[in-house]
Motif scaffolding. Structure first.
Motif, PDB file in Angstrom:
ATOM      1  N   LEU A  62      -6.505   8.293  -2.607  1.00 50.12           N
ATOM      2  CA  LEU A  62      -7.447   7.391  -1.943  1.00 50.12           C
ATOM      3  C   LEU A  62      -8.321   6.612  -2.931  1.00 50.12           C
ATOM      4  O   LEU A  62      -8.515   5.408  -2.794  1.00 50.12           O
ATOM      5  N   ASP A  83       0.867  -1.177   0.000  1.00 54.25           N
ATOM      6  CA  ASP A  83       0.000   0.000   0.000  1.00 54.25           C
ATOM      7  C   ASP A  83       0.906   1.231   0.000  1.00 54.25           C
ATOM      8  O   ASP A  83       1.390   1.644   1.048  1.00 54.25           O
ATOM      9  N   ILE A 113      -0.372   7.118  -2.830  1.00 49.90           N
ATOM     10  CA  ILE A 113      -1.451   6.872  -3.805  1.00 49.90           C
ATOM     11  C   ILE A 113      -2.718   7.604  -3.369  1.00 49.90           C
ATOM     12  O   ILE A 113      -3.059   7.612  -2.180  1.00 49.90           O
ATOM     13  N   LYS A 148      -6.513   3.580  -4.512  1.00 46.72           N
ATOM     14  CA  LYS A 148      -5.799   2.643  -3.622  1.00 46.72           C
ATOM     15  C   LYS A 148      -5.970   1.189  -4.065  1.00 46.72           C
ATOM     16  O   LYS A 148      -4.996   0.455  -4.214  1.00 46.72           O
ATOM     17  N   GLU A 149      -7.231   0.773  -4.249  1.00 44.30           N
ATOM     18  CA  GLU A 149      -7.509  -0.636  -4.528  1.00 44.30           C
ATOM     19  C   GLU A 149      -6.875  -1.074  -5.851  1.00 44.30           C
ATOM     20  O   GLU A 149      -6.210  -2.108  -5.938  1.00 44.30           O
ATOM     21  N   THR A 161      -3.044  -1.242  -5.717  1.00 39.82           N
ATOM     22  CA  THR A 161      -2.547  -2.458  -5.062  1.00 39.82           C
ATOM     23  C   THR A 161      -2.474  -3.604  -6.074  1.00 39.82           C
ATOM     24  O   THR A 161      -1.490  -4.356  -6.113  1.00 39.82           O
TER      25      THR A 161
END
Lengths: 98, 192
Positions: B120, B114, B118, B123-124, B127
């Motif tokens: 918000l 993480d 990055i 983020k996913e 990753t």
């Protein structure tokens, strides 16, 4: 563009606008201390000097071992020498009688 | 062209000059290592190793490139060495071997990376992208990370990687193509 392509494109662009991570103050402190370590740990002599000394010691040990081996061989020859001389003398005497 | 006064001080072992060098470069070194290694503690270890190396070999720096580029190059070499030696695997307990086919993006790391920088909303996806980047060959991984994470130009990357610009361009094209394939596989398995 289908849903999958859209998802791939969006994921490929997920790093856009990334900001640098701030480094830990503790890390900075360690780096500062690292700055002084190399001077404290500096070698007393240049590296070639250490290698020369090591080579000298190795040569000395080799010469000692070779000398010891040579001495042992000569010593063995000296032990065997009287017996050889005696045999040769007796053989000579036997021949002389004849 | 004479040697920069800062460099003279560094070569003389001036501690203040070293501290200034740390101040100037530690963030970039840490971020480059973090981007390549995708592991916070290992990035810190590499940052320390880089500065130890810089301090020890500053006398060997001939000024063929900028000091910054030279430090970057050491950082990349150290980080790649770290990846090659598998230190990251030992520390995090990640076992890539369990997942056999590396061409599929199905790695399940215990601690997904993480990156703190990055945004918000990304983020996913970031990753997932970082997981895919970790599967790239090292040259592609390095070029792509320096370009996308560090924002370096192809010219700068070429100097750091000691290669030609066309070679960097080729690494980037192949990296993008491979990443799209990996993401496509991942989408088929997880997002569909």
């Amino acid at each position: 563009m289908n849903r999958k392509e859209t998802w791939i494109n969006e994921t490929m662009n997920a790093l856009d606008g990334i900001r640098p991570a701030a480094s830990d103050p503790e890390l900075v402190r360690k780096l500062y201390s690292t700055a002084s370590e190399p001077h404290e740990n500096k070698d007393l002599f240049p590296r070639p000097v250490y290698w020369s000394v090591a080579a000298g010691i190795a040569l000395l040990v080799t010469l000692n071992v070779l000398t010891a081996l040579h001495f042992n061989r000569n010593h063995t020859n000296l032990k065997e020498a009287p017996a050889a001389v005696a045999t040769e003398y007796l053989t000579y005497l036997g021949t002389a009688k004849l | 062209m004479g040697i920069a006064p800062e460099l003279v001080k560094l070569r003389e072992g001036d501690e203040l000059a070293f501290r200034q060098l740390v101040d100037q470069h530690q963030n970039r070194v840490f971020n480059t290592a973090l981007g390549l290694l995708q592991h916070h503690e290992n990035a810190q270890d590499v940052t320390q190793e880089v500065f130890v190396e810089v301090f020890r070999s500053i006398s060997k720096f001939r000024g063929d490139s900028t000091l910054s580029t030279w430090i970057y190059r050491i950082t990349v070499q150290k980080a790649l060495g770290h990846i090659r030696s598998g230190k990251r695997l030992k520390r995090s307990g990640t076992i890539f071997g369990l997942f056999g086919n590396e061409s599929q993006l199905n790695i399940q790391t215990n601690q997904p990376f993480d990156h703190p920088g990055i945004q918000l909303e990304n983020k996913e996806r970031a990753t997932i992208l970082f997981k895919a980047i970790a599967l790239l060959p090292l040259n592609q991984r390095t070029a792509f990370t320096l370009h996308k994470v560090e924002g370096l130009s192809q010219n700068e990357i070429a100097v750091i990687m000691s290669t030609s610009v066309s070679s960097v361009e080729s690494h980037l094209v192949r990296a993008r193509r491979n990443l799209r394939e990996l993401l496509s596989d991942y989408y088929e398995q997880n997002e569909k």
